[in-house]
Design a protein around this motif. Structure first.
Motif, PDB file in Angstrom:
ATOM      1  N   ALA A  75       0.836  -1.204   0.000  1.00  0.00           N
ATOM      2  CA  ALA A  75       0.000   0.000   0.000  1.00  0.00           C
ATOM      3  C   ALA A  75       0.871   1.255   0.000  1.00  0.00           C
ATOM      4  O   ALA A  75       0.569   2.241  -0.685  1.00  0.00           O
ATOM      5  CB  ALA A  75      -0.923  -0.007   1.210  1.00  0.00           C
ATOM      6  N   ILE A  76       1.962   1.211   0.751  1.00  0.00           N
ATOM      7  CA  ILE A  76       2.872   2.367   0.800  1.00  0.00           C
ATOM      8  C   ILE A  76       3.613   2.506  -0.528  1.00  0.00           C
ATOM      9  O   ILE A  76       3.725   3.602  -1.086  1.00  0.00           O
ATOM     10  CB  ILE A  76       3.870   2.219   1.969  1.00  0.00           C
ATOM     11  CG1 ILE A  76       3.122   2.258   3.298  1.00  0.00           C
ATOM     12  CG2 ILE A  76       4.928   3.314   1.919  1.00  0.00           C
ATOM     13  CD1 ILE A  76       3.981   1.917   4.495  1.00  0.00           C
ATOM     14  N   LEU A  77       4.120   1.396  -1.036  1.00  0.00           N
ATOM     15  CA  LEU A  77       4.882   1.431  -2.283  1.00  0.00           C
ATOM     16  C   LEU A  77       4.029   1.892  -3.468  1.00  0.00           C
ATOM     17  O   LEU A  77       4.539   2.526  -4.396  1.00  0.00           O
ATOM     18  CB  LEU A  77       5.483   0.054  -2.575  1.00  0.00           C
ATOM     19  CG  LEU A  77       6.584  -0.415  -1.616  1.00  0.00           C
ATOM     20  CD1 LEU A  77       7.002  -1.841  -1.940  1.00  0.00           C
ATOM     21  CD2 LEU A  77       7.772   0.520  -1.675  1.00  0.00           C
ATOM     22  N   SER A  78       2.757   1.576  -3.433  1.00  0.00           N
ATOM     23  CA  SER A  78       1.896   1.965  -4.553  1.00  0.00           C
ATOM     24  C   SER A  78       1.631   3.470  -4.586  1.00  0.00           C
ATOM     25  O   SER A  78       1.146   3.987  -5.584  1.00  0.00           O
ATOM     26  CB  SER A  78       0.571   1.203  -4.484  1.00  0.00           C
ATOM     27  OG  SER A  78      -0.169   1.612  -3.338  1.00  0.00           O
ATOM     28  N   ARG A  79       1.962   4.167  -3.512  1.00  0.00           N
ATOM     29  CA  ARG A  79       1.721   5.621  -3.462  1.00  0.00           C
ATOM     30  C   ARG A  79       3.008   6.454  -3.540  1.00  0.00           C
ATOM     31  O   ARG A  79       2.949   7.675  -3.484  1.00  0.00           O
ATOM     32  CB  ARG A  79       0.968   5.963  -2.182  1.00  0.00           C
ATOM     33  CG  ARG A  79      -0.452   5.437  -2.205  1.00  0.00           C
ATOM     34  CD  ARG A  79      -1.191   5.780  -0.939  1.00  0.00           C
ATOM     35  NE  ARG A  79      -2.542   5.266  -0.959  1.00  0.00           N
ATOM     36  CZ  ARG A  79      -2.892   4.057  -0.546  1.00  0.00           C
ATOM     37  NH1 ARG A  79      -1.978   3.228  -0.086  1.00  0.00           N
ATOM     38  NH2 ARG A  79      -4.146   3.677  -0.599  1.00  0.00           N
TER      39      ARG A  79
END
Length: 203
Positions: A116-120
């Motif tokens: 979730a963090i990497l996708s943002r």
């Protein structure tokens, strides 16, 4: 002659140092053309700039820009150009980070909470993108008004200069010749000193 770079003694007819290859001809020219009697003008060095007030520094900066031909219009175009470059860089960073992070997420080596963090992370590219966008908007709208104001000021200055030059060149009226109205034997003090003459004759 000694080479200024390596210190080896060289003959006067050599153009380059045998040891290090330094240009001895240029050194000889610099030494012979140097003005021995001239003093260093400190007002034209960086030392003088250190002691200038802020207003003097701004004025000097404007004079240098004027000498280099940097007008407000040129500044405006440079600002727009910088905005396009920064926006494009921000867009490129967003695309690169999006593709990179998508690849890292799909590799499956990270826990789902990290995904979730990497996708943002691609959103980091929004910062330079919006900075560039702000520069473009500023260059297109705000700086245009500054350029227009500078042009009006320049036209007013030119108009004033033209008016002063026209005034200086305007034919002037000659002063009137008043000698024809005044009798030749007339004196301003004649009536006021007449009684003195009479008084001196009586004594």
């Amino acid at each position: 002659m000694f080479c200024p770079q390596c210190g080896i003694s060289q003959s006067e007819d050599l153009r380059f140092c045998k040891q290090c290859g330094a240009n001895l001809h240029a050194v000889r020219q610099a030494v012979t053309t140097r003005d021995a009697g001239g003093k260093l003008d400190w007002s034209k060095t960086w030392v003088a700039e250190m002691f200038m007030s802020e207003a003097e520094q701004i004025k000097r900066h404007q004079e240098l820009e004027q000498l280099m031909g940097i007008t407000p219009e040129v500044k405006r175009y440079r600002e727009i150009k910088a905005g396009v470059i920064v926006s494009a860089a921000g867009l490129g960073v967003m695309i690169f980070l999006s593709i990179l992070m998508e690849g890292i997420i799909r590799s499956g080596q990270n826990p789902p909470s990290d995904a979730a963090i990497l996708s943002r992370i691609w959103a980091a590219g929004l910062i330079p993108f919006f900075i560039g966008l702000a520069l473009i908007i500023n260059g297109l709208f705000v700086s245009r008004k500054i350029v227009a104001a500078a042009e009006r000021q320049e036209r007013a200055r030119a108009k004033t200069t033209d008016a002063l030059e026209a005034h200086a060149e305007a034919p002037r009226l000659q002063s009137a010749d008043t000698t024809e109205f005044v009798p030749a034997n007339f004196s301003v003090t004649e009536d006021t000193t007449q009684h003195l003459l009479n008084h001196s004759r009586k004594q």
